[in-house]
Design a protein around this motif. Sequence first.
Motif, PDB file in Angstrom:
ATOM      1  N   LEU A 243    -171.641  68.316 -13.644  1.00  0.00           N
ATOM      2  CA  LEU A 243    -171.408  69.169 -12.478  1.00  0.00           C
ATOM      3  C   LEU A 243    -172.280  70.413 -12.536  1.00  0.00           C
ATOM      4  CD1 LEU A 243    -167.504  68.980 -12.335  1.00  0.00           C
ATOM      5  CD2 LEU A 243    -169.098  67.904 -10.739  1.00  0.00           C
ATOM      6  N   GLY A 244    -172.317  71.049 -13.712  1.00  0.00           N
ATOM      7  CA  GLY A 244    -173.089  72.275 -13.862  1.00  0.00           C
ATOM      8  C   GLY A 244    -174.576  72.059 -13.722  1.00  0.00           C
ATOM      9  N   LEU A 245    -175.056  70.881 -14.110  1.00  0.00           N
ATOM     10  CA  LEU A 245    -176.482  70.570 -14.014  1.00  0.00           C
ATOM     11  C   LEU A 245    -176.889  70.118 -12.623  1.00  0.00           C
ATOM     12  CD1 LEU A 245    -176.816  68.589 -17.360  1.00  0.00           C
ATOM     13  CD2 LEU A 245    -177.946  70.763 -16.863  1.00  0.00           C
ATOM     14  N   GLY A 246    -175.900  69.848 -11.767  1.00  0.00           N
ATOM     15  CA  GLY A 246    -176.212  69.344 -10.444  1.00  0.00           C
ATOM     16  C   GLY A 246    -176.550  67.867 -10.440  1.00  0.00           C
ATOM     17  N   HIS A 247    -176.335  67.186 -11.562  1.00  0.00           N
ATOM     18  CA  HIS A 247    -176.642  65.760 -11.664  1.00  0.00           C
ATOM     19  C   HIS A 247    -175.458  64.932 -11.175  1.00  0.00           C
ATOM     20  CE1 HIS A 247    -180.459  66.203 -13.507  1.00  0.00           C
ATOM     21  NE2 HIS A 247    -180.026  66.649 -14.665  1.00  0.00           N
ATOM     22  N   PRO A 248    -175.695  63.671 -10.843  1.00  0.00           N
ATOM     23  CA  PRO A 248    -174.578  62.787 -10.483  1.00  0.00           C
ATOM     24  C   PRO A 248    -173.617  62.643 -11.656  1.00  0.00           C
ATOM     25  CG  PRO A 248    -176.695  61.796  -9.903  1.00  0.00           C
ATOM     26  CD  PRO A 248    -177.001  62.999 -10.742  1.00  0.00           C
ATOM     27  N   THR A 249    -172.360  62.383 -11.341  1.00  0.00           N
ATOM     28  CA  THR A 249    -171.358  62.187 -12.387  1.00  0.00           C
ATOM     29  C   THR A 249    -171.793  61.071 -13.334  1.00  0.00           C
ATOM     30  OG1 THR A 249    -169.630  62.880 -10.857  1.00  0.00           O
ATOM     31  CG2 THR A 249    -168.933  61.679 -12.810  1.00  0.00           C
ATOM     32  N   GLU A 250    -171.594  61.304 -14.613  1.00  0.00           N
ATOM     33  CA  GLU A 250    -171.884  60.368 -15.701  1.00  0.00           C
ATOM     34  C   GLU A 250    -173.357  60.336 -16.092  1.00  0.00           C
ATOM     35  OE1 GLU A 250    -170.126  56.510 -14.946  1.00  0.00           O
ATOM     36  OE2 GLU A 250    -168.159  57.236 -15.561  1.00  0.00           O
ATOM     37  N   HIS A 251    -174.139  61.313 -15.637  1.00  0.00           N
ATOM     38  CA  HIS A 251    -175.534  61.372 -16.105  1.00  0.00           C
ATOM     39  C   HIS A 251    -175.587  61.449 -17.626  1.00  0.00           C
ATOM     40  CE1 HIS A 251    -179.552  62.725 -17.050  1.00  0.00           C
ATOM     41  NE2 HIS A 251    -179.033  63.813 -17.609  1.00  0.00           N
ATOM     42  N   VAL A 252    -174.827  62.378 -18.215  1.00  0.00           N
ATOM     43  CA  VAL A 252    -174.875  62.555 -19.667  1.00  0.00           C
ATOM     44  C   VAL A 252    -174.345  61.310 -20.382  1.00  0.00           C
ATOM     45  CG1 VAL A 252    -174.005  63.908 -21.615  1.00  0.00           C
ATOM     46  CG2 VAL A 252    -174.769  65.066 -19.536  1.00  0.00           C
TER      47      VAL A 252
ATOM     48  N   VAL B 295    -171.465  47.432 -16.178  1.00  0.00           N
ATOM     49  CA  VAL B 295    -170.316  47.920 -16.935  1.00  0.00           C
ATOM     50  C   VAL B 295    -169.848  49.254 -16.388  1.00  0.00           C
ATOM     51  CG1 VAL B 295    -171.023  46.750 -19.047  1.00  0.00           C
ATOM     52  CG2 VAL B 295    -171.791  49.102 -18.636  1.00  0.00           C
ATOM     53  N   THR B 296    -168.621  49.622 -16.747  1.00  0.00           N
ATOM     54  CA  THR B 296    -168.132  50.978 -16.507  1.00  0.00           C
ATOM     55  C   THR B 296    -168.735  51.868 -17.574  1.00  0.00           C
ATOM     56  OG1 THR B 296    -166.056  50.137 -15.623  1.00  0.00           O
ATOM     57  CG2 THR B 296    -166.095  52.443 -16.331  1.00  0.00           C
ATOM     58  N   THR B 297    -169.449  52.907 -17.162  1.00  0.00           N
ATOM     59  CA  THR B 297    -170.198  53.714 -18.129  1.00  0.00           C
ATOM     60  C   THR B 297    -169.300  54.282 -19.211  1.00  0.00           C
ATOM     61  OG1 THR B 297    -171.710  54.306 -16.342  1.00  0.00           O
ATOM     62  CG2 THR B 297    -171.859  55.586 -18.364  1.00  0.00           C
ATOM     63  N   TRP B 298    -168.133  54.779 -18.810  1.00  0.00           N
ATOM     64  CA  TRP B 298    -167.210  55.366 -19.791  1.00  0.00           C
ATOM     65  C   TRP B 298    -166.864  54.339 -20.863  1.00  0.00           C
ATOM     66  CZ3 TRP B 298    -164.976  60.209 -20.462  1.00  0.00           C
ATOM     67  CH2 TRP B 298    -163.947  60.270 -21.403  1.00  0.00           C
ATOM     68  N   ASP B 299    -166.441  53.160 -20.432  1.00  0.00           N
ATOM     69  CA  ASP B 299    -166.052  52.126 -21.393  1.00  0.00           C
ATOM     70  C   ASP B 299    -167.233  51.698 -22.252  1.00  0.00           C
ATOM     71  OD1 ASP B 299    -163.488  52.177 -20.399  1.00  0.00           O
ATOM     72  OD2 ASP B 299    -163.808  50.503 -19.017  1.00  0.00           O
ATOM     73  N   ALA B 300    -168.411  51.623 -21.635  1.00  0.00           N
ATOM     74  CA  ALA B 300    -169.598  51.205 -22.381  1.00  0.00           C
ATOM     75  C   ALA B 300    -169.942  52.203 -23.474  1.00  0.00           C
ATOM     76  CB  ALA B 300    -170.778  51.047 -21.427  1.00  0.00           C
ATOM     77  N   VAL B 301    -169.880  53.478 -23.147  1.00  0.00           N
ATOM     78  CA  VAL B 301    -170.200  54.511 -24.137  1.00  0.00           C
ATOM     79  C   VAL B 301    -169.128  54.566 -25.219  1.00  0.00           C
ATOM     80  CG1 VAL B 301    -170.539  56.990 -24.499  1.00  0.00           C
ATOM     81  CG2 VAL B 301    -171.584  55.860 -22.533  1.00  0.00           C
ATOM     82  N   MET B 302    -167.855  54.442 -24.808  1.00  0.00           N
ATOM     83  CA  MET B 302    -166.792  54.423 -25.814  1.00  0.00           C
ATOM     84  C   MET B 302    -166.966  53.230 -26.757  1.00  0.00           C
ATOM     85  SD  MET B 302    -164.857  57.064 -25.517  1.00  0.00           S
ATOM     86  CE  MET B 302    -166.318  57.968 -25.015  1.00  0.00           C
ATOM     87  N   GLY B 303    -167.450  52.118 -26.200  1.00  0.00           N
ATOM     88  CA  GLY B 303    -167.658  50.946 -27.029  1.00  0.00           C
ATOM     89  C   GLY B 303    -168.769  51.116 -28.044  1.00  0.00           C
TER      90      GLY B 303
ATOM     91  N   SER C 167    -159.776  61.447 -17.042  1.00  0.00           N
ATOM     92  CA  SER C 167    -160.613  60.436 -17.677  1.00  0.00           C
ATOM     93  C   SER C 167    -160.242  60.223 -19.141  1.00  0.00           C
ATOM     94  CB  SER C 167    -162.095  60.830 -17.576  1.00  0.00           C
ATOM     95  OG  SER C 167    -162.361  62.007 -18.329  1.00  0.00           O
ATOM     96  N   VAL C 168    -159.478  61.126 -19.730  1.00  0.00           N
ATOM     97  CA  VAL C 168    -159.092  61.014 -21.139  1.00  0.00           C
ATOM     98  C   VAL C 168    -157.604  60.673 -21.208  1.00  0.00           C
ATOM     99  CG1 VAL C 168    -159.042  62.157 -23.378  1.00  0.00           C
ATOM    100  CG2 VAL C 168    -160.772  62.792 -21.709  1.00  0.00           C
ATOM    101  N   PRO C 169    -157.248  59.492 -21.696  1.00  0.00           N
ATOM    102  CA  PRO C 169    -155.834  59.099 -21.721  1.00  0.00           C
ATOM    103  C   PRO C 169    -154.920  60.142 -22.366  1.00  0.00           C
ATOM    104  CG  PRO C 169    -157.209  57.220 -22.257  1.00  0.00           C
ATOM    105  CD  PRO C 169    -158.134  58.404 -22.167  1.00  0.00           C
ATOM    106  N   ALA C 170    -155.376  60.742 -23.459  1.00  0.00           N
ATOM    107  CA  ALA C 170    -154.535  61.701 -24.173  1.00  0.00           C
ATOM    108  C   ALA C 170    -154.355  63.009 -23.410  1.00  0.00           C
ATOM    109  CB  ALA C 170    -155.115  61.983 -25.554  1.00  0.00           C
ATOM    110  N   LEU C 171    -155.248  63.294 -22.449  1.00  0.00           N
ATOM    111  CA  LEU C 171    -155.166  64.542 -21.689  1.00  0.00           C
ATOM    112  C   LEU C 171    -154.727  64.322 -20.248  1.00  0.00           C
ATOM    113  CD1 LEU C 171    -158.396  66.436 -22.853  1.00  0.00           C
ATOM    114  CD2 LEU C 171    -156.107  66.509 -23.824  1.00  0.00           C
ATOM    115  N   ALA C 172    -154.547  63.064 -19.865  1.00  0.00           N
ATOM    116  CA  ALA C 172    -154.216  62.768 -18.470  1.00  0.00           C
ATOM    117  C   ALA C 172    -152.930  63.460 -18.022  1.00  0.00           C
ATOM    118  CB  ALA C 172    -154.097  61.256 -18.280  1.00  0.00           C
TER     119      ALA C 172
END
Length: 503
Positions: free
Chosen positions: A14-23, A230-238, A341-346
């Motif tokens: 968000l701060g970089l102005g990039h689309p969500t999940e760029h990082v 793939v879902t990026t979140w799941d892919a990176v977590m994997g 997006s974080v189960p423990a913080l949802a």
Amino acid sequence: MTELLAALSLGADLGLGHPTEHVLRQTYIALHLAERRAMDEEEREIVYYASLLAWLGCHIDAYEQAKWFGDDQVFKYEAAYVDDADVLGTVAFLLRHIGDGRPLAERVRSGVGFLADGRHDLEQMYMNHWRAASALSEDLGLSDAVRDSVAQTFERWDGKGEPDGIKGEEVLPSARLVHLADVAEVFHHTGGVEAAVEVARARSGGQFDPALVKLFQAEAEAIFAELEQVTTWDAVMGKAPTASRELSDDELDRVLAAIADFVDLKSPYTLGHSRGVAELAAAAAGEVGANTRTVRRAGLVHDLGRMGVANTIWDKRAPLTAGEVERVRLHPYYTDRILSSVPALACLAPVAAQHHERLDGSGYPRGSTAGSLSPEGRLLAVADCYQAWSEPRPYREALDAGAVAARLRDEVKAGRLDGGAVDAVLRAAGHQVRRNREWPAGLTAREVEVLRLLARGMSQKEIAERLVISRKTASNHVEHIYAKIGVSNRAMASLFATRHGLL
């Protein structure tokens, strides 16, 4: 920790102005290449954390960026396409953005001021970014190897980077991977695989390690094809090397406090704000039946979404335009999406997202009313008001304690803030508060008791019996209640009681 940093990276987007999940996508690319280079698990762990942390420091001097270049998010987004080694291109980019969005006379003044002071600010930005990210990694208890990699975020293969101008193999493999993955993902977003490969080839031997560029060229089609499926979140977590590592409650509290302090750095006007809100809300929680740990944690992270709003808005000294107000109203929503997006913080997401909601539905982002606001959400809203009004803002000085207390009580009378939460926060902040509450619409404590029973469907006779008063007295109370709140029947009185949190 892996999930927490991945979530925080959404704020960096968000701060970089990039689309969500760029990082996250950048991290996936870097880890894919790390695997192809046969890096071991320890080395891939460094790549993972360094990639997620690399751009988190980019909001630390958003104030200076906005001061010289207008919208800091637009500036950072467009800067991602500029090769620092291209002197003429870099100068043209800076000239195009100095005083951006301001009238011509102000742009000229900005240009003159930039020649005097702005160049120093610009020179310090690279240093500030990696120092801030490195400091956060230390606060999070990450290894020296991760911090060393983050410190090289702006180094280059050709030695023309910052801060030390190291070159070639002196640049850590993890840092080289992050450099390439970041730029490749940026160009892929606008031009596809061909653009990503072309920018890597064009900067080979300059910004990027030539051997790494050859590997990327060979793997690019496969990498981006995988990302599309793939879902990026799941892919990176994997791919996360330490996905099974968990934080204890105490560790999580320390990490959230570190993140709170880091987020508040976005503006000089919010330094320490989140920690102040959290401590105030936690101190008052027991009095209103709120969960202390939940409200404290939600207080620490309630402003994560501020990273998604430009400093030209947060630090503006004049009234906001309608469009700017709408952007501000989004920041609790951003907080909600990041935490969800974080189960423990949802579980913190709905509480944190309620810090600008009001009992009468006049708040944001959802315009929720009393019936849908939790005790923790009501308390957090009051703590946020108290802390914010006690702090200076670009358009006003800080209010003194008496003025803050008076303003909070006015909000209770107007039916926007919960009276019990206001009393609890004021007491937690050291104010002398009488125990009899101030109720909305001038209702007395006895009338509130009657209203509660009336709303539950009791007849005037039943109310009289329950409160051990005469039926006539009960009837008088009901008449006074209707007159004060402007209704004429039980159903509408019930709606009033619900919206003002009286039940």
